[in-house]
Scaffold this active site. Sequence first.
Site, PDB file in Angstrom:
ATOM      1  N   ARG A 238      36.027 -48.791  -9.783  1.00 12.34           N
ATOM      2  CA  ARG A 238      35.901 -48.023 -10.995  1.00 12.34           C
ATOM      3  C   ARG A 238      35.561 -48.776 -12.231  1.00 12.34           C
ATOM      4  NH1 ARG A 238      34.391 -44.439  -8.379  1.00 12.34           N
ATOM      5  NH2 ARG A 238      35.393 -42.256  -8.011  1.00 12.34           N
ATOM      6  N   GLU A 267      30.246 -46.381 -18.086  1.00  8.11           N
ATOM      7  CA  GLU A 267      29.203 -45.621 -17.058  1.00  8.11           C
ATOM      8  C   GLU A 267      28.569 -44.163 -17.573  1.00  8.11           C
ATOM      9  OE1 GLU A 267      30.501 -46.178 -12.952  1.00  8.11           O
ATOM     10  OE2 GLU A 267      29.384 -44.423 -12.449  1.00  8.11           O
ATOM     11  N   HIS A 285      25.715 -47.100  -8.747  1.00  8.82           N
ATOM     12  CA  HIS A 285      26.949 -46.432  -8.381  1.00  8.82           C
ATOM     13  C   HIS A 285      26.566 -45.607  -6.954  1.00  8.82           C
ATOM     14  CE1 HIS A 285      31.280 -44.170  -9.177  1.00  8.82           C
ATOM     15  NE2 HIS A 285      31.196 -44.501  -7.973  1.00  8.82           N
TER      16      HIS A 285
HETATM   17  C1  DGY Z   1      33.945 -42.136  -4.764  1.00 12.35           C
HETATM   18  O1  DGY Z   1      34.103 -41.441  -3.895  1.00 12.35           O
HETATM   19  O2  DGY Z   1      35.274 -42.309  -5.616  1.00 12.35           O
HETATM   20  C2  DGY Z   1      33.088 -43.004  -5.129  1.00 12.35           C
HETATM   21  O3  DGY Z   1      33.079 -43.825  -6.222  1.00 12.35           O
HETATM   22  C3  DGY Z   1      31.793 -41.973  -5.013  1.00 12.35           C
HETATM   23  O4  DGY Z   1      30.886 -42.679  -4.164  1.00 12.35           O
END
Ligand code: DGY
Length: 319
Positions: A238, A267, A285
């Site tokens: 993240r 983002e 992402h």
């Molecule tokens: C998640 O599942 O948290 C991812 O970042 C999405 O692909």
Amino acid sequence: MKPVISITNVFPEAAIEKLKPRGELRLNRSGAALTRDDLKKLAAESAAIVSYLSDPIDREIIEAGGNLKIVANYGAGYNNIDVASAREKGVWVTNTPGVLHETTADLTWAMILAVARQIAPADRFTRQNLFTGWRADLFLGADAHGKTLGVIGCGEIGRAVARRALGFGMKVLYCQRRRLPDAEEKRLNAEYVSLEELLRNSDYVTLHVPLTDQTRHMIGRDQLRMMKRTAYLVHAARGKVVDDRALVEALKAGEIAGAALDVYEDEPALTPGMTNLDNLLLLPHIGSATRETRDRMALLVADNVLDALSGKRPRASVW
Ligand code: DGY
């Protein structure tokens, strides 16, 4: 009357078909994110919301949900949802564990190899017709095999990344709050170390922690300075776990050799300076973005919704 199931953004057809007989579906096929007002309205009208990780489902939105039973996030991470407020109101929150870790580990490895071997700049060079013949110093990169991989966060995804490192004959260091069981450490040939030890000794550092108050900016200027000048940072977790401004500065100053990012602090905005750096690989992402995995994730989301609508505890509830 069928319960209203709202899906905030594009969603695989197989899962839509699964939900159709059980609810009145409200779909947004435009590809554009809904506004806060749209989300509030959805909450007020729906029994179930299928949300994207970019939809901020905060207290205000949850409180707007008169008959809301579940917010089913289409992803493993759920830092976009105020879980405490949802819990207080008895609204289930679910995610998609167990179905995307292998795919995300594949992408992490693609990033490791791509940044170490300069795959993106080499592709740009070749398609610009700049390749005029073999040269011994053309796009010199770094080996991955035989090196040390540092895995920060050894949950499902981190372990899947570490497992692949065995095939590259790498030494694996890992850190997280809790040590893995002995047998798992042995299976992964992984050594439990402190964050500082990991940063100082790894050739590749890869992040697989969720975003929490404890992990926000866990990699900043000081941590980047602990890394070897020849090391690479790989990040598909993240965005806010890394201080992107500090990363750009470290890359500019040559404090680390390179980085690969699939996620960003603000983002989808990039931090100024990022696009000028050739030692930085930038992806949009796409950690879990394979057709098979996105379908698996969506079907699990649908199961979560159907569980909640039948009055059961959803199978992937986070509280
Ligand atoms: C998640 O599942 O948290 C991812 O970042 C999405 O692909």
